[in-house]
Design an enzyme around this catalytic site. Structure first.
Site, PDB file in Angstrom:
ATOM      1  N   SER A   1       0.725  -1.041  -0.185  1.00  0.00           N
ATOM      2  CA  SER A   1      -0.019  -0.154  -0.037  1.00  0.00           C
ATOM      3  C   SER A   1       0.917   1.204   0.109  1.00  0.00           C
ATOM      4  O   SER A   1       1.985   1.202   0.509  1.00  0.00           O
ATOM      5  CB  SER A   1      -1.017   0.129   1.323  1.00  0.00           C
ATOM      6  OG  SER A   1      -1.492   1.376   1.313  1.00  0.00           O
TER       7      SER A   1
ATOM      8  N   TYR B   1      -1.016   0.111  10.837  1.00  0.00           N
ATOM      9  CA  TYR B   1      -1.263  -0.055   9.285  1.00  0.00           C
ATOM     10  C   TYR B   1      -0.316   0.336   8.584  1.00  0.00           C
ATOM     11  O   TYR B   1       0.280  -0.293   7.587  1.00  0.00           O
ATOM     12  CB  TYR B   1      -2.677   0.436   8.926  1.00  0.00           C
ATOM     13  CG  TYR B   1      -2.789  -0.160   7.613  1.00  0.00           C
ATOM     14  CD1 TYR B   1      -3.398  -1.246   7.350  1.00  0.00           C
ATOM     15  CD2 TYR B   1      -2.619   0.801   6.469  1.00  0.00           C
ATOM     16  CE1 TYR B   1      -3.710  -1.798   6.085  1.00  0.00           C
ATOM     17  CE2 TYR B   1      -3.139   0.174   5.076  1.00  0.00           C
ATOM     18  CZ  TYR B   1      -3.548  -0.919   5.096  1.00  0.00           C
ATOM     19  OH  TYR B   1      -3.653  -1.525   3.728  1.00  0.00           O
TER      20      TYR B   1
END
Length: 240
Positions: A135, A148
């Site tokens: 990501s 995250y």
């Protein structure tokens, strides 16, 4: 490409699309995820081409045996894709160890458990492709999702290490870095203009032929080249 493949995190979103596109293109795919009903629904679309294996990546002690079973069932292995990931909603002033641990266990340790097995196998045969779905969140430590962001940075670093270790053996290692994508995991973000998981899967498989780290959008390549270079004293004041 990917004639015999494993996709971990296959029951929805990008993983589901990867399985369907691989099967459509003629591959035999082991679809691995927790939700057997979802996997069976996917497998029914390409009978005999998609094989269902129920597994929770939190149970990483199962991985060596399951990996060997899948490779034997497929009759070989060309590609392993790790797509599993979680991103629970975290409030702007919330620090929750249980949520943080879950993200590390799924996004990082789950990947290591599966991709170490892939690396061992592919190193021995001097062929194969490893893909990790990362990501853009891993490019900087933004305030909104500390763990995250960290988990995706750790995944990118791990994949780079695999790439550097395996390149002389003819093994491809690919890191894909989508932006926010319209999946179940991101429903709580309520963002506009999210990426289509089918498009992300298509680009992922297009990039599978060459080792490297790839943004899904060229604009992200440019934007995050700038973001990575913003001094911390300035970055922490930005609403990012």
């Amino acid at each position: 490409m990917g004639k015999k493949a494993i996709v971990i995190g296959a029951s929805s979103g990008i993983g589901r699309e990867l399985v369907l596109q691989l099967a459509r293109d003629g591959a035999t795919v082991a679809a691995v995820a927790r939700r057997t009903d979802r996997l069976n629904e996917i497998a029914a679309q390409y009978p005999g081409k998609i094989l269902v294996f129920t597994h929770d990546v939190l149970n990483n002690q199962e991985v060596p045996g399951l990996f060997a079973e899948i490779a034997k069932t497929l009759g070989g292995l060309d590609m392993v894709i790790y797509n599993s990931g979680v991103m629970p909603e975290v409030g702007p002033s919330e620090f929750n160890f249980d949520k943080d641990k879950l993200m590390v266990d799924v996004n990082v340790l789950g990947a290591i458990a599966w991709l170490n097995e892939a690396a061992n196998r592919f190193a021995q045969v001097k062929a194969g492709t490893i893909i990790g779905i990362g990501s853009v969140a891993g490019d900087r430590g933004r305030a909104g999702q500390p763990v995250y962001n960290m988990s995706k940075a750790a995944l990118a670093s791990y994949l780079e290490s695999l790439r550097n270790r395996l390149h002389k053996l003819g093994v491809k290692v690919v890191t894909i870095k989508p932006g926010p994508t319209a999946t179940e995991m991101t429903e709580h973000l309520k963002m506009r203009g999210m990426m289509d998981p089918a498009k992300v899967a298509q680009i992922t498989l297009r990039k599978a032929g060459k080792s490297g780290e790839y943004y899904v959008k060229f604009s992200h390549h440019l934007i995050f080249a700038i973001i990575r270079r913003i001094p911390s004293l300035i970055f922490r004041r930005l609403p990012l």
